[in-house]
Design an enzyme around this catalytic site. Structure first.
Site, short mmCIF file in Angstrom:
data_model
loop_
_atom_site.label_atom_id
_atom_site.label_comp_id
_atom_site.label_asym_id
_atom_site.label_seq_id
_atom_site.Cartn_x
_atom_site.Cartn_y
_atom_site.Cartn_z
N ASP A 112 -5.13 2.50 -1.01
CA ASP A 112 -4.42 2.38 -2.29
C ASP A 112 -3.27 1.37 -2.15
O ASP A 112 -3.15 0.43 -2.94
CB ASP A 112 -3.85 3.75 -2.71
CG ASP A 112 -4.92 4.83 -2.68
OD1 ASP A 112 -5.79 4.81 -3.55
OD2 ASP A 112 -4.90 5.67 -1.75
N GLU A 167 -12.42 0.20 1.54
CA GLU A 167 -12.71 -0.73 0.47
C GLU A 167 -12.06 -2.09 0.75
O GLU A 167 -12.73 -3.10 0.83
CB GLU A 167 -12.15 -0.14 -0.81
CG GLU A 167 -12.35 -0.99 -2.00
CD GLU A 167 -11.81 -0.29 -3.24
OE1 GLU A 167 -11.21 -0.98 -4.05
OE2 GLU A 167 -12.01 0.92 -3.40
O1 TRH Z 1 -7.65 3.25 4.79
P1 TRH Z 1 -8.87 3.32 3.94
O2 TRH Z 1 -9.85 4.32 4.32
O3 TRH Z 1 -8.40 3.56 2.49
C1 TRH Z 1 -9.06 3.91 1.32
C2 TRH Z 1 -8.38 5.09 0.71
O4 TRH Z 1 -8.78 6.25 1.40
C3 TRH Z 1 -8.70 5.21 -0.74
O5 TRH Z 1 -8.19 6.36 -1.34
C4 TRH Z 1 -10.18 5.15 -0.93
O6 TRH Z 1 -10.43 5.15 -2.27
C5 TRH Z 1 -10.69 3.88 -0.31
O7 TRH Z 1 -10.38 3.87 1.10
C6 TRH Z 1 -12.15 3.67 -0.51
O8 TRH Z 1 -9.62 1.91 3.96
P2 TRH Z 1 -9.34 0.50 3.26
O9 TRH Z 1 -9.53 0.58 1.78
O10 TRH Z 1 -10.20 -0.45 3.92
O11 TRH Z 1 -7.84 0.17 3.57
C7 TRH Z 1 -7.34 -0.12 4.84
C8 TRH Z 1 -6.19 -1.11 4.73
O12 TRH Z 1 -5.44 -1.09 5.92
C9 TRH Z 1 -6.65 -2.54 4.51
O13 TRH Z 1 -5.75 -3.20 3.64
C10 TRH Z 1 -6.53 -3.17 5.91
C11 TRH Z 1 -5.33 -2.41 6.43
N1 TRH Z 1 -5.12 -2.35 7.88
C12 TRH Z 1 -4.11 -3.10 8.44
O14 TRH Z 1 -3.41 -3.85 7.72
N2 TRH Z 1 -3.89 -3.01 9.78
C13 TRH Z 1 -4.61 -2.21 10.61
O15 TRH Z 1 -4.34 -2.18 11.83
C14 TRH Z 1 -5.67 -1.44 10.02
C15 TRH Z 1 -6.50 -0.57 10.90
C16 TRH Z 1 -5.90 -1.53 8.67
#
Ligand code: TRH
Length: 389
Positions: A25, A285
């Site tokens: 989010d 996502e």
């Molecule tokens: O973290 P996610 O699983 O998040 C979401 C939420 O759960 C949400 O509610 C749900 O609807 C959605 O998934 C489908 O995965 P996401 O979306 O890929 O987000 C991760 C973010 O974290 C992304 O912007 C990349 C960032 N990130 C970093 O910046 N540094 C890191 O070291 C890691 C591991 C991720």
């Protein structure tokens, strides 16, 4: 007579974000805030969980909320709990963005009825057909009579596209051919693991990045990685699944997998990880979207939804990918392994076949990345809509 310079007035935008779980989010809304700032808007991000935002922005966890966005010239402001029931001191901006239908504070929304800002809801990303019929469809808010436009990120012309930063190619080029992580060298200890990713590796070694959910088939993935014919440098991101995978790999005997446990990196450095990898396990996502833009071969561990709705989303994306695979048998293997992974299975033989076909898999991923980029960036497309209103 000297030419009179016309003053440029930029619109102001308020983005509202509630963090439901994980990083997605805040991840999407922070990326959107940065991209709209780069389009020239004055952006204020109103968020209920500054700690999550801080990690994504690469700030020290003690950073005061008003400083989180200062390097990006974005105003970050705490969404106070009582704004949902009592008055909210904020005055509405000219453009209001609601992240994932998060429900605006009612007092703020009542004020909007007087100023009539442009109002958008940014929905979840999907490659499914139906989003094309819902993208940019206005709905009338029953309490205020205001029009809210629904905006759907996607991977087709008729969708809202994905966020691709204006300096995306420049940064990627810098990492691959230039100084890479140099900017962070002063903080070597914290970034040691990132430096490792930048070091040249022997051509037979594969760099694999892992970011997934803990309910996946972790033991089976560990087994497949350890049985691979090539040596693997496995970088696990800081998440529960990463820890579980590192443990599972350490239990395998005679494996040629070396594990690099990464710290949580900033969103900008996360792209560096993708660009430095040969294969990525990706989740959620936003990070899945980033892998698609990066053109890196990926296996998507999609966020689980009730009634297996997530499997429809997964298959829809595979359908969009199919034409990019010249080798149709390889496409079938990729879809098969990815779907099985999301249903708790992981076949080492299919994984091995995908590694054998890595050049073709990479070609397909790059083809898809080109297609996405040709659609244009979500921030530019949204900006066009804002200017029409
Ligand atoms: O973290 P996610 O699983 O998040 C979401 C939420 O759960 C949400 O509610 C749900 O609807 C959605 O998934 C489908 O995965 P996401 O979306 O890929 O987000 C991760 C973010 O974290 C992304 O912007 C990349 C960032 N990130 C970093 O910046 N540094 C890191 O070291 C890691 C591991 C991720």
């Amino acid at each position: 007579m000297p030419a009179v310079q016309k003053a440029v007035t930029y619109l102001d935008i308020d983005i509202f974000c509630r963090v439901i779980d994980n990083f997605g989010d805040a991840g999407v809304m922070w990326r959107l805030a940065r991209a709209l700032r780069a389009e020239g808007y004055a952006v204020r991000l109103i968020i209920d969980d500054p700690t999550t935002l801080c990690a994504l922005a690469g700030c020290d966890s003690h950073t005061p909320i008003e400083k989180i966005g200062s390097n990006e010239s974005i105003e970050v402001c705490l969404w106070e709990k009582d704004w949902d029931t009592a008055s909210c001191p904020l005055l509405p901006a000219s453009v209001v963005i609601e992240g994932f239908a998060c429900r605006l504070p009612s007092d703020y929304q009542a004020k909007m009825a007087k100023t009539s800002p442009a109002w958008f809801n940014i929905d979840y990303f999907s490659a499914e057909d139906w989003i094309e019929n819902c993208h940019l469809v206005p709905s009338i808010d029953p309490s205020s009579g205001l029009i809210k436009t629904n905006y759907f990120p996607g991977v087709t012309e008729k969708s809202g596209g994905l966020i691709i930063e204006k300096d995306y190619e420049h940064n990627r080029h810098r990492l691959i051919f230039g100084s890479g992580f140099k900017a962070d060298e002063k903080d070597y200890e914290h970034n040691r693991h990132l430096f490792l990713m930048k070091q040249p590796k022997d051509t037979n070694t594969l760099r694999v990045l892992f970011f997934a959910y803990p309910y996946g088939p972790i033991e089976k993935i560990a087994q497949a990685l350890c049985e691979a014919k090539r040596s693997i440098e496995l970088s696990v991101t800081q998440c529960e699944a990463g820890q579980l995978l590192a443990q599972a790999v350490s239990k395998q005997i005679n494996s040629r997998v070396t594990v690099n446990s990464l710290p949580f990196v900033s969103q900008k450095d996360f792209d560096h990880l993708l660009w430095s990898s040969d294969i990525v396990f990706i989740r959620g996502e936003d990070s899945a979207a980033r892998a698609m833009i990066a053109g890196v071969p990926f296996l998507w561990h999609i966020y689980h939804q009730d009634d297996d709705v997530h499997m429809l989303k997964l298959r829809a994306l595979e359908g969009r990918f199919e034409n990019c695979f010249e080798d149709k048998a390889l496409f079938k293997k990729w879809s098969q392994l990815q779907e099985a992974m999301n249903e708790g299975e992981f076949d080492p033989d299919i994984f091995s076949d995908l590694i054998d076909g890595l050049d073709q898999w990479k070609k397909a991923s790059e083809c898809f990345s080109k297609k996405i980029k040709a659609i244009g960036s979500l921030a530019e497309k949204l900006s066009e809509q804002i200017k029409k209103i």
